[in-house]
Design an enzyme around this catalytic site. Structure first.
Site, PDB file in Angstrom:
ATOM      1  N   ASP A 234      82.636  21.498  11.825  1.00  0.00           N
ATOM      2  CA  ASP A 234      82.248  21.742  10.440  1.00  0.00           C
ATOM      3  C   ASP A 234      82.227  23.255  10.266  1.00  0.00           C
ATOM      4  O   ASP A 234      81.494  23.964  10.966  1.00  0.00           O
ATOM      5  CB  ASP A 234      80.864  21.158  10.141  1.00  0.00           C
TER       6      ASP A 234
ATOM      7  N   ASP B 119      81.670   7.986   6.360  1.00  0.00           N
ATOM      8  CA  ASP B 119      80.439   8.715   6.676  1.00  0.00           C
ATOM      9  C   ASP B 119      79.292   7.724   6.541  1.00  0.00           C
ATOM     10  O   ASP B 119      79.071   7.168   5.458  1.00  0.00           O
ATOM     11  CB  ASP B 119      80.243   9.887   5.716  1.00  0.00           C
TER      12      ASP B 119
END
Length: 278
Positions: A156, A37
């Site tokens: 998500d 990330d």
């Protein structure tokens, strides 16, 4: 990179060309995938999508994971969409030069041109999330141009009080009223060749993966499902492959902070009867 070459990398047969039908076949070998990330050029990790902390240099981490036997590497520029900018292609290029495993890149991708730039800089697959949800025909355009094996749909998702899993956008900041399963099914019909499913409830908690929604998607969809969010122990990966029926397990902090080593994890999975590439 040609579609055939991409398939050699992932050891999957080339599907017949044609809109939406070229799904990647689901393999018997389970994959272990570290995730980078990225924020401001550094690898970061948080809990439930907040409280980010630095986790190291992404080029060094990528090279380390390739050396350790990771099956693939995922790079997510987590603030590109919110900051309304493109993915960091120069950083992608630097990482790609240090690894020899399939490389998926996501963040801020909204067009065929964006994908072309990333593939030219060393990405093998791309991940689309918010942009695909807002404009589903993007999935069709990417599948037509690059093949379904290149298109990973990232979702998500968060389980709400009603017990349903809903889609969230913009790095988990924006709730939609759309159920995760419905969007995943639609995206696969449009041409997505893989689903990267991240549970916001489980992200960074190290309490285990979201087995219920993972198994629901894995059982219903004809494409591989990558489970993300919650991996904290080696047993959690056993659980997500057996009960969750995921094709791959993705994790970040347990690898970044050396809590679990990839070689040790793969040996453990082998001992538990799960087929992984050693």
């Amino acid at each position: 990179m040609m579609n055939e070459e991409l398939y050699k990398l992932t050891q999957l047969p080339v599907p017949p060309s044609g809109g939406g039908g070229g799904f990647r076949q689901r393999g018997l070998t389970k994959r272990i995938i570290p995730c980078l990330d990225i924020k401001d050029g550094r690898t970061v990790k948080g809990t439930n999508f907040v409280d980010l902390r630095d986790a190291g240099d992404p080029v060094e981490l990528g090279a380390f994971y390739a050396q350790q036997g990771a099956d693939e590497l995922v790079f997510l520029d987590i603030t590109a969409t919110v900051e309304k900018r493109k993915t960091l292609s120069e950083l992608v290029n630097r990482i790609a030069h240090h690894i020899n495993i399939p490389f998926t890149v996501g963040g801020g991708i909204s067009s065929v041109e964006d994908v072309s730039v990333l593939l030219q800089n060393g990405a093998d697959k791309i991940s689309v999330n918010s942009s695909a949800f807002k404009r589903p025909e993007l999935v069709c355009e990417l599948e037509k141009e690059f093949g379904s094996q290149c298109v990973v749909l990232a979702i998500d998702t968060k389980k709400e009080e009603d017990g349903e899993w809903y889609v969230y956008l913009n790095g988990g900041r924006l709730k939609t009223g759309v159920k995760c399963f419905d969007w995943a099914k639609q995206a696969v019909e449009l041409g997505a060749g893989e689903i990267l499913l991240t549970s916001m409830n489980h992200d960074g908690t190290k309490q285990g993966f979201a087995l219920d929604i993972t198994s629901k998607l894995a059982d219903a969809l004809p494409v591989p499902v990558i489970a993300s969010g919650g991996g904290g122990t080696m047993q959690h990966f056993v659980d997500v492959f057996e009960a969750g029926r995921a094709d791959a397990g993705l994790a970040a902090s347990i690898f970044h902070f050396k809590e679990v080593g990839i070689p040790e994890l793969k040996r453990y999975l082998r001992e538990k009867g799960i087929n992984v590439r050693i």
